[in-house]
Each structure stands twice: as C-alpha cells, then as structure tokens.
Design an enzyme around this catalytic site. Structure first.
Site, PDB file in Angstrom:
ATOM      1  CB  SER A 143      34.497  43.494  38.949  1.00 27.44           C
ATOM      2  OG  SER A 143      33.672  43.370  40.084  1.00 27.44           O
ATOM      3  CE1 TYR A 156      38.662  45.264  42.005  1.00 28.72           C
ATOM      4  CE2 TYR A 156      36.286  45.152  42.302  1.00 28.72           C
ATOM      5  CZ  TYR A 156      37.470  44.572  41.892  1.00 28.72           C
ATOM      6  OH  TYR A 156      37.461  43.300  41.371  1.00 28.72           O
TER       7      TYR A 156
HETATM    8  N1  LIG Z   1      37.332  37.110  43.167  1.00 27.05           N
HETATM    9  C1  LIG Z   1      36.302  37.869  42.852  1.00 27.05           C
HETATM   10  O1  LIG Z   1      35.249  37.851  43.521  1.00 27.05           O
HETATM   11  C2  LIG Z   1      36.354  38.790  41.673  1.00 27.05           C
HETATM   12  C3  LIG Z   1      35.164  39.384  41.263  1.00 27.05           C
HETATM   13  C4  LIG Z   1      35.188  40.255  40.190  1.00 27.05           C
HETATM   14  C5  LIG Z   1      36.366  40.494  39.518  1.00 27.05           C
HETATM   15  N2  LIG Z   1      37.519  39.896  39.928  1.00 27.05           N
HETATM   16  C6  LIG Z   1      38.735  40.216  39.172  1.00 27.05           C
HETATM   17  O2  LIG Z   1      39.363  39.027  38.784  1.00 27.05           O
HETATM   18  C7  LIG Z   1      40.764  39.284  38.588  1.00 27.05           C
HETATM   19  C8  LIG Z   1      41.562  38.183  39.264  1.00 27.05           C
HETATM   20  O3  LIG Z   1      41.331  38.233  40.648  1.00 27.05           O
HETATM   21  P1  LIG Z   1      41.227  36.925  41.557  1.00 27.05           P
HETATM   22  O4  LIG Z   1      39.865  36.917  42.122  1.00 27.05           O
HETATM   23  O5  LIG Z   1      41.717  35.751  40.833  1.00 27.05           O
HETATM   24  O6  LIG Z   1      42.213  37.364  42.745  1.00 27.05           O
HETATM   25  P2  LIG Z   1      43.587  36.740  43.279  1.00 27.05           P
HETATM   26  O7  LIG Z   1      43.990  37.612  44.387  1.00 27.05           O
HETATM   27  O8  LIG Z   1      43.407  35.295  43.534  1.00 27.05           O
HETATM   28  O9  LIG Z   1      44.579  36.910  42.045  1.00 27.05           O
HETATM   29  C9  LIG Z   1      45.035  38.163  41.598  1.00 27.05           C
HETATM   30  C10 LIG Z   1      46.417  37.937  40.998  1.00 27.05           C
HETATM   31  O10 LIG Z   1      46.860  39.167  40.400  1.00 27.05           O
HETATM   32  C11 LIG Z   1      48.238  39.321  40.727  1.00 27.05           C
HETATM   33  N3  LIG Z   1      48.613  40.740  40.647  1.00 27.05           N
HETATM   34  C12 LIG Z   1      48.236  41.747  41.468  1.00 27.05           C
HETATM   35  N4  LIG Z   1      48.817  42.886  41.080  1.00 27.05           N
HETATM   36  C13 LIG Z   1      49.557  42.601  39.984  1.00 27.05           C
HETATM   37  C14 LIG Z   1      50.381  43.382  39.134  1.00 27.05           C
HETATM   38  N5  LIG Z   1      50.578  44.677  39.351  1.00 27.05           N
HETATM   39  N6  LIG Z   1      50.966  42.765  38.075  1.00 27.05           N
HETATM   40  C15 LIG Z   1      50.797  41.455  37.866  1.00 27.05           C
HETATM   41  N7  LIG Z   1      50.051  40.662  38.650  1.00 27.05           N
HETATM   42  C16 LIG Z   1      49.434  41.239  39.700  1.00 27.05           C
HETATM   43  C17 LIG Z   1      48.359  38.766  42.144  1.00 27.05           C
HETATM   44  O11 LIG Z   1      49.712  38.471  42.498  1.00 27.05           O
HETATM   45  C18 LIG Z   1      47.464  37.545  42.056  1.00 27.05           C
HETATM   46  O12 LIG Z   1      48.173  36.397  41.645  1.00 27.05           O
HETATM   47  C19 LIG Z   1      41.019  40.678  39.149  1.00 27.05           C
HETATM   48  O13 LIG Z   1      41.111  41.601  38.075  1.00 27.05           O
HETATM   49  C20 LIG Z   1      39.784  40.960  39.976  1.00 27.05           C
HETATM   50  O14 LIG Z   1      39.504  42.328  40.088  1.00 27.05           O
HETATM   51  C21 LIG Z   1      37.543  39.043  40.989  1.00 27.05           C
END
Ligand SMILES: NC(=O)c1ccc[n+]([C@@H]2O[C@H](COP(=O)([O-])OP(=O)(O)OC[C@H]3O[C@@H](n4cnc5c(N)ncnc54)[C@H](O)[C@@H]3O)[C@@H](O)[C@H]2O)c1
Length: 255
Positions: A143, A156
């Site tokens: 992130s 986080y």
């Molecule tokens: N959306 C943002 O702004 C953003 C920014 C920076 C980083 N990220 C990172 O991107 C990645 C994906 O996030 P996203 O934005 O798509 O969110 P999201 O909530 O849409 O998807 C996250 C997915 O991870 C799954 N998950 C959670 N815990 C889990 C576990 N223990 N085992 C297996 N699956 C699990 C959830 O069920 C979900 O499907 C994450 O690592 C998040 O930290 C997101």
C-alpha cells in the site's frame, strides 16, 4: 496474438473482491490458468466463473492466508491442478483502522497475521516450486501505507511496511535463481477494504469529495488500474525488475 501470460499458472489470494478479482480476471484474459483463492469461497467462485465466461481457465478455493497449512494446501492445489506454478500474487489483506492506544490485541494480531504472515507463508510455499522450474514471479500487494502513513492506520501501515521489506528480502535471496519478487503500493482504490477507514474520516462521500487533498489525480483508483500493473510485473516484460517498490497511487506519494 498470444496472451501476455500464455499458459502460466497463477495463484491470486483475496481474489473474491476488488484488486484481487480484477487481477485474476486480467490474468485469465491474458491466457493464464488462475487459482482464485479467498477466505470467502463464494466470492472466489464468482471470480472464477467470470474468468471462465470470459474464455479463461480458472478454479476457486477457500484459503485463510493467516493459516500456514491452508496456504501450503492452496499452492499444492495449483500445482496438482495445473502442473506447475509461475506466478503468486499475495493480495489478500485487511484494514482495521483505529486509534493506536485503543486497539485490541485481536486487531493487532489479525492485521499482522493476514497482511504480514500471510505474505510470508505464500512466498515460502511458492518458492520451492519456482526453484524447481528455475523461474517465477511473486507480486506482493502492499500500500502507499508501506511508504507513508495516514491517520488511524498505524498498525495497517506497520504491516504494509513489512510487506515492502519482505519483498526486498525475497528479491535478494532468489535473484540468481530466476525468481523475481516485486511489490505494488496502491493509493486509495474504490473497494470495500476502505469503508471502515472512510467512516473515521467523515464518510466515503466526504473522502471522495475531498480526495484531491491527498491523491493529486483527484479521484479514487479503479481495481483494474492496479491489476494492469500487477499483470506487467507478473509477465516476462518485467524480466529485469526484482525488489522494485512500485507506487500506483495517483501521485499520492509524490507530495
Ligand atoms: N483499496 C485500496 O485503496 C487499497 C490501497 C492500498 C492497498 N490495498 C491492498 O490491496 C489488497 C486488496 O484489497 P482490496 O482493496 O481489493 O480490498 P477488498 O476488500 O475488495 O478485497 C480484499 C479481499 O481479501 C480477502 N481476505 C481478507 N482476509 C483474508 C484472509 N485471511 N485470507 C484470504 N483472503 C482474505 C477478502 O475476503 C476480500 O475478498 C489488500 O492487501 C489491501 O491492503 C488496497
């Protein structure tokens, strides 16, 4: 036209939603065989069906990435189903915001277990298969908070900083053995993981109305805009990249 991942076997964690779903679909479009893994197996199956309907090859399975035995089984499933392992995307994550001195042990443990240990377990399980074939690409999803922090995100951010350093460590250890490991650092992307943080900042509508105060491009990112960068890193086009920290953040960390 051959796809950019033609025939490659790829595992994507957190594939049921957001960035993971967009990545699994993009991989399938480019000719990969994709194992879509998520703690929510219904949503993972939804992704696999979308990928299959688009003409790709995909399978779903349940995984809790904080459970090392389950992560080992996920990687074995990919290898036994598709015959090898070329790409791992350690994308699953949680974001449980809070005021640090009020945060419970459970929140600390869950955040580190999923975001840090989950990525370590994934790398550890995947690498023997990549060593056996002499090649592989691992992409960790960190992130911008692996580089800079924001209010209410100390834990986080600690977990995402660890993801950046895990990536560099893996990159160094396996650089001569054909395994590349890179990390993407997304800015604010429009997915459910942000909803709790948005509430603490005054609500999603307020965050989006004022987003240019922290994300210079002036809008949230789309999951597909992160998936496109992950696709590049997964592909042979990124053959000279390992240990790279790639911000995909609408300019956020340029400030
Ligand atoms: N959306 C943002 O702004 C953003 C920014 C920076 C980083 N990220 C990172 O991107 C990645 C994906 O996030 P996203 O934005 O798509 O969110 P999201 O909530 O849409 O998807 C996250 C997915 O991870 C799954 N998950 C959670 N815990 C889990 C576990 N223990 N085992 C297996 N699956 C699990 C959830 O069920 C979900 O499907 C994450 O690592 C998040 O930290 C997101």
């Amino acid at each position: 036209m051959p796809g950019r991942l033609n025939g490659k076997v790829c595992v994507v964690t957190g594939a049921g939603s957001g960035i993971g779903r967009a990545t699994a679909l993009r991989f399938a479009e480019e000719g990969a065989r994709v194992l879509c893994a998520d703690i929510n197996v219904v949503s993972a199956e939804g992704t696999a069906q979308l990928a299959t309907m688009a003409g790709g090859v995909a399978k779903s399975r349940e995984v809790d990435v904080s459970d090392s035995t389950a992560v080992d089984a996920m990687i074995e499933d990919a290898v036994s189903t598709f015959g090898s392992l070329d790409v791992l995307v350690n994308n699953a994550g949680v974001n449980i915001p809070g005021v640090l001195h009020e945060v419970s042990d459970d929140v600390i443990e869950r955040t580190l277990a999923v975001n840090v240990k989950g990525q370590i377990y994934g790398c550890r399980a995947a690498i023997p298969h990549m060593l056996a074939s002499g090649q592989g690409s691992i992409i960790n999803v960190s992130s911008v908070n692996g580089i800079v922090s924001e209010p209410f995100l100390a834990i986080y951010s600690a977990s995402k900083g660890a993801s950046v350093m895990l990536t560099k460590g893996v990159a160094l250890d396996y650089a001569k053995q054909g395994i590349r490991c890179n990390v993407v650092c997304p800015g604010w992307v429009d997915t459910p993981i942000n909803y709790a943080h948005a509430e603490m900042l005054g609500g999603l509508e307020h965050v989006y109305a004022t987003i240019d105060s922290f994300q210079p491009i002036g809008r949230p990112g789309e999951p597909s805009e992160i998936a496109n960068v992950i696709l590049f890193l997964a592909s042979d086009e990124a053959s000279f990249m390992t240990g790279s920290v790639v911000a995909v953040d609408g300019g956020m960390t340029s400030q």
